[in-house]
Design a protein around this motif. Structure first.
Motif, PDB file in Angstrom:
ATOM      1  N   MET A 188      38.930  73.098  30.499  1.00 16.80           N
ATOM      2  CA  MET A 188      39.384  72.742  29.160  1.00 16.80           C
ATOM      3  C   MET A 188      40.597  71.823  29.200  1.00 16.80           C
ATOM      4  O   MET A 188      41.536  72.037  29.971  1.00 16.80           O
ATOM      5  N   ALA A 189      40.579  70.805  28.339  1.00 21.86           N
ATOM      6  CA  ALA A 189      41.768  69.994  28.078  1.00 21.86           C
ATOM      7  C   ALA A 189      42.402  70.540  26.806  1.00 21.86           C
ATOM      8  O   ALA A 189      41.850  70.387  25.712  1.00 21.86           O
ATOM      9  N   LEU A 190      43.529  71.218  26.951  1.00 21.09           N
ATOM     10  CA  LEU A 190      44.227  71.779  25.803  1.00 21.09           C
ATOM     11  C   LEU A 190      45.164  70.694  25.260  1.00 21.09           C
ATOM     12  O   LEU A 190      46.146  70.338  25.910  1.00 21.09           O
ATOM     13  N   ILE A 191      44.837  70.145  24.094  1.00 25.80           N
ATOM     14  CA  ILE A 191      45.542  68.980  23.555  1.00 25.80           C
ATOM     15  C   ILE A 191      46.488  69.428  22.448  1.00 25.80           C
ATOM     16  O   ILE A 191      46.067  70.037  21.456  1.00 25.80           O
ATOM     17  N   VAL A 192      47.770  69.116  22.630  1.00 26.77           N
ATOM     18  CA  VAL A 192      48.803  69.521  21.680  1.00 26.77           C
ATOM     19  C   VAL A 192      49.450  68.274  21.078  1.00 26.77           C
ATOM     20  O   VAL A 192      50.186  67.565  21.768  1.00 26.77           O
ATOM     21  N   PRO A 193      49.176  67.957  19.806  1.00 26.73           N
ATOM     22  CA  PRO A 193      49.897  66.862  19.149  1.00 26.73           C
ATOM     23  C   PRO A 193      51.345  67.288  18.922  1.00 26.73           C
ATOM     24  O   PRO A 193      51.607  68.391  18.434  1.00 26.73           O
ATOM     25  N   PHE A 194      52.289  66.406  19.255  1.00 29.77           N
ATOM     26  CA  PHE A 194      53.675  66.876  19.366  1.00 29.77           C
ATOM     27  C   PHE A 194      54.667  65.813  18.922  1.00 29.77           C
ATOM     28  O   PHE A 194      54.481  64.625  19.146  1.00 29.77           O
ATOM     29  N   ARG A 195      55.734  66.304  18.293  1.00 33.96           N
ATOM     30  CA  ARG A 195      56.922  65.478  18.052  1.00 33.96           C
ATOM     31  C   ARG A 195      58.129  66.384  17.811  1.00 33.96           C
ATOM     32  O   ARG A 195      58.173  67.149  16.854  1.00 33.96           O
ATOM     33  N   GLU A 196      59.068  66.331  18.714  1.00 36.02           N
ATOM     34  CA  GLU A 196      60.418  66.895  18.571  1.00 36.02           C
ATOM     35  C   GLU A 196      60.545  68.418  18.543  1.00 36.02           C
ATOM     36  O   GLU A 196      61.643  68.935  18.619  1.00 36.02           O
ATOM     37  N   ARG A 197      59.469  69.150  18.471  1.00 36.16           N
ATOM     38  CA  ARG A 197      59.586  70.600  18.299  1.00 36.16           C
ATOM     39  C   ARG A 197      59.749  71.284  19.662  1.00 36.16           C
ATOM     40  O   ARG A 197      58.911  72.061  20.119  1.00 36.16           O
TER      41      ARG A 197
ATOM     42  N   PHE B 233      48.313  83.076  29.333  1.00 29.22           N
ATOM     43  CA  PHE B 233      47.216  83.647  28.550  1.00 29.22           C
ATOM     44  C   PHE B 233      45.864  83.180  29.091  1.00 29.22           C
ATOM     45  O   PHE B 233      44.938  83.971  29.291  1.00 29.22           O
ATOM     46  N   LEU B 234      45.734  81.881  29.348  1.00 26.29           N
ATOM     47  CA  LEU B 234      44.471  81.323  29.836  1.00 26.29           C
ATOM     48  C   LEU B 234      44.202  81.730  31.278  1.00 26.29           C
ATOM     49  O   LEU B 234      43.047  81.957  31.666  1.00 26.29           O
ATOM     50  N   ASN B 235      45.234  81.821  32.088  1.00 25.65           N
ATOM     51  CA  ASN B 235      45.054  82.296  33.461  1.00 25.65           C
ATOM     52  C   ASN B 235      44.522  83.729  33.474  1.00 25.65           C
ATOM     53  O   ASN B 235      43.645  84.078  34.271  1.00 25.65           O
ATOM     54  N   LYS B 236      45.065  84.549  32.589  1.00 30.05           N
ATOM     55  CA  LYS B 236      44.623  85.940  32.538  1.00 30.05           C
ATOM     56  C   LYS B 236      43.157  86.037  32.149  1.00 30.05           C
ATOM     57  O   LYS B 236      42.429  86.907  32.621  1.00 30.05           O
ATOM     58  N   LYS B 237      42.706  85.106  31.318  1.00 25.49           N
ATOM     59  CA  LYS B 237      41.308  85.081  30.906  1.00 25.49           C
ATOM     60  C   LYS B 237      40.439  84.267  31.868  1.00 25.49           C
ATOM     61  O   LYS B 237      39.242  84.113  31.645  1.00 25.49           O
ATOM     62  N   LYS B 238      41.061  83.730  32.928  1.00 27.17           N
ATOM     63  CA  LYS B 238      40.379  82.931  33.939  1.00 27.17           C
ATOM     64  C   LYS B 238      39.669  81.722  33.323  1.00 27.17           C
ATOM     65  O   LYS B 238      38.510  81.431  33.606  1.00 27.17           O
ATOM     66  N   ILE B 239      40.435  81.018  32.469  1.00 26.06           N
ATOM     67  CA  ILE B 239      39.956  79.779  31.863  1.00 26.06           C
ATOM     68  C   ILE B 239      40.605  78.608  32.599  1.00 26.06           C
ATOM     69  O   ILE B 239      41.829  78.455  32.588  1.00 26.06           O
ATOM     70  N   ARG B 240      39.791  77.814  33.266  1.00 23.32           N
ATOM     71  CA  ARG B 240      40.325  76.608  33.908  1.00 23.32           C
ATOM     72  C   ARG B 240      40.814  75.666  32.814  1.00 23.32           C
ATOM     73  O   ARG B 240      40.119  75.405  31.832  1.00 23.32           O
ATOM     74  N   HIS B 241      42.020  75.122  32.983  1.00 16.01           N
ATOM     75  CA  HIS B 241      42.601  74.348  31.897  1.00 16.01           C
ATOM     76  C   HIS B 241      43.647  73.365  32.402  1.00 16.01           C
ATOM     77  O   HIS B 241      44.178  73.494  33.508  1.00 16.01           O
ATOM     78  N   LYS B 242      43.918  72.411  31.562  1.00 16.13           N
ATOM     79  CA  LYS B 242      45.025  71.484  31.763  1.00 16.13           C
ATOM     80  C   LYS B 242      45.641  71.225  30.397  1.00 16.13           C
ATOM     81  O   LYS B 242      44.931  70.919  29.434  1.00 16.13           O
ATOM     82  N   ILE B 243      46.963  71.366  30.300  1.00 12.65           N
ATOM     83  CA  ILE B 243      47.658  71.237  29.023  1.00 12.65           C
ATOM     84  C   ILE B 243      48.199  69.819  28.883  1.00 12.65           C
ATOM     85  O   ILE B 243      48.936  69.331  29.750  1.00 12.65           O
ATOM     86  N   PHE B 244      47.830  69.164  27.784  1.00 16.97           N
ATOM     87  CA  PHE B 244      48.298  67.809  27.490  1.00 16.97           C
ATOM     88  C   PHE B 244      49.179  67.844  26.245  1.00 16.97           C
ATOM     89  O   PHE B 244      48.725  68.244  25.171  1.00 16.97           O
ATOM     90  N   ILE B 245      50.419  67.413  26.391  1.00 18.78           N
ATOM     91  CA  ILE B 245      51.342  67.291  25.265  1.00 18.78           C
ATOM     92  C   ILE B 245      51.366  65.818  24.878  1.00 18.78           C
ATOM     93  O   ILE B 245      51.925  64.987  25.607  1.00 18.78           O
ATOM     94  N   VAL B 246      50.754  65.480  23.747  1.00 15.13           N
ATOM     95  CA  VAL B 246      50.707  64.081  23.311  1.00 15.13           C
ATOM     96  C   VAL B 246      51.890  63.858  22.377  1.00 15.13           C
ATOM     97  O   VAL B 246      51.890  64.279  21.221  1.00 15.13           O
TER      98      VAL B 246
END
Length: 317
Positions: free
Chosen positions: A85-94, A108-121
């Motif tokens: 999964m590509a976890l996409i987070v739209p972001f500004r200043e927060r 959380f995702l590791n515990k559920k054994k979900i392969r993922h990569k977090i993208f902060i856009v």
């Protein structure tokens, strides 16, 4: 993330030629060395710990974040399955929310054994915030090693481990469904957290780029799902109701940009039949691999472009 400047401690010695001979015993010299080493280590730790408490007034993340450790991350364990999964987070200043979100979701995702990569856009330009365009950018920049996306708000944390973040093979899966979301409960709501295969997102041509400011882009995307004849799925068997998620946004601290400028009030309810992935315009200023409390993520610093003839409301005035 911008780090506040910190200076390494400097030791000053008096120009006294008899200082070393009369006062600086071996033990005193050893003690001074230890103090210097400990001070240096403390400075490095504070610099690399992801402490952004002094950066709330800045518009983008730091240009020199701490590097990700090179060993294999448990976020990409092939034994967990073929999908990622590509976890996409739209972001500004927060930043204060980001510091909580990334390590929480990684665990959380590791515990559920979900392969993922977090993208902060991260939106760097001076236009109004455009959540939909940032998600489009995240999709475009997420690479070929992921096969589905999670459109995920930075202020919404899942607290029920029964929630499904797995590959949405059958169709789009709305994790933050109306009966579970702490704030929004209308039937056509698809915001907060929505999972789609990349194939299905492409079929919808992504999201409309016409929504500058807060709100309405999700409602337009619901219409796109219907146009693409994609069946929407939602969680079943979840008994925690509106306490399923923790909403960490403080409206008193960060006001929503709910202004409707020029013709935006009328345009916000219209379907955008052509816009989306095919006409999103942006420039990636930089990509940074960072860690926050040990959790890896990719920060995509992005300048969005706006056609003032098409959407003059992208500017605040």
């Amino acid at each position: 993330m911008m780090y506040s400047s910190r200076r390494k401690p400097v030791l000053y010695f008096k120009d006294d030629r008899s200082f070393l001979s009369r006062k600086c015993t071996i033990w005193k010299l050893f003690g001074l060395c230890m103090l210097f080493v400990l001070g240096s280590l403390l400075w490095v730790q504070l610099t690399c710990s992801g402490d952004m408490s002094q950066t709330a007034g800045y518009s983008h993340l730091p240009h020199q974040p701490c590097p990700v450790e090179r060993h294999s991350s448990s976020a990409d364990d092939p034994s967990w399955g073929p999908h990622k999964m590509a976890l996409i987070v739209p972001f500004r200043e927060r930043f204060e929310e980001l510091l909580v979100f990334v390590p929480y979701m990684h665990a959380f995702l590791n515990k559920k054994k979900i392969r993922h990569k977090i993208f902060i856009v991260n939106q760097l330009d001076h236009f109004r915030f455009n959540r939909a365009s940032l998600i489009n950018v995240g999709y475009m920049e997420s690479g070929n090693d992921t096969d589905y996306i999670a459109m995920h708000d930075v202020d919404l944390l899942p607290e029920n481990e029964e929630l499904n973040y797995g590959f949405p093979k059958e169709g789009p899966f709305h994790v933050a469904s109306p009966e579970l979301h702490p704030l929004y409960h209308y039937k056509t709501y698809v915001g907060g957290i929505l999972l789609l295969t990349k194939k299905h997102y492409q079929l919808c041509n992504g999201m409309s780029n016409r929504f500058w400011g807060w709100g309405r882009e999700d409602d337009e995307f619901f219409r796109r799902l219907r146009t693409a004849e994609l069946k929407l799925y939602r969680p079943t068997g979840i008994t925690t109701g509106t306490k399923t998620f923790r909403h960490i946004h403080d409206p008193a601290w960060r006001k929503r940009d709910q202004k409707r400028i020029a013709a935006q009030k009328q345009e916000q309810f219209k379907v955008d039949p052509e816009g989306g992935l095919t006409n999103v315009r942006y420039k990636v200023e930089s990509r940074k691999e960072v860690t926050i409390s040990g959790a890896p993520c990719t920060v995509i610093n992005t300048f969005l472009e706006c056609d003032l003839n098409e959407t003059p409301w992208c500017q605040s005035s």
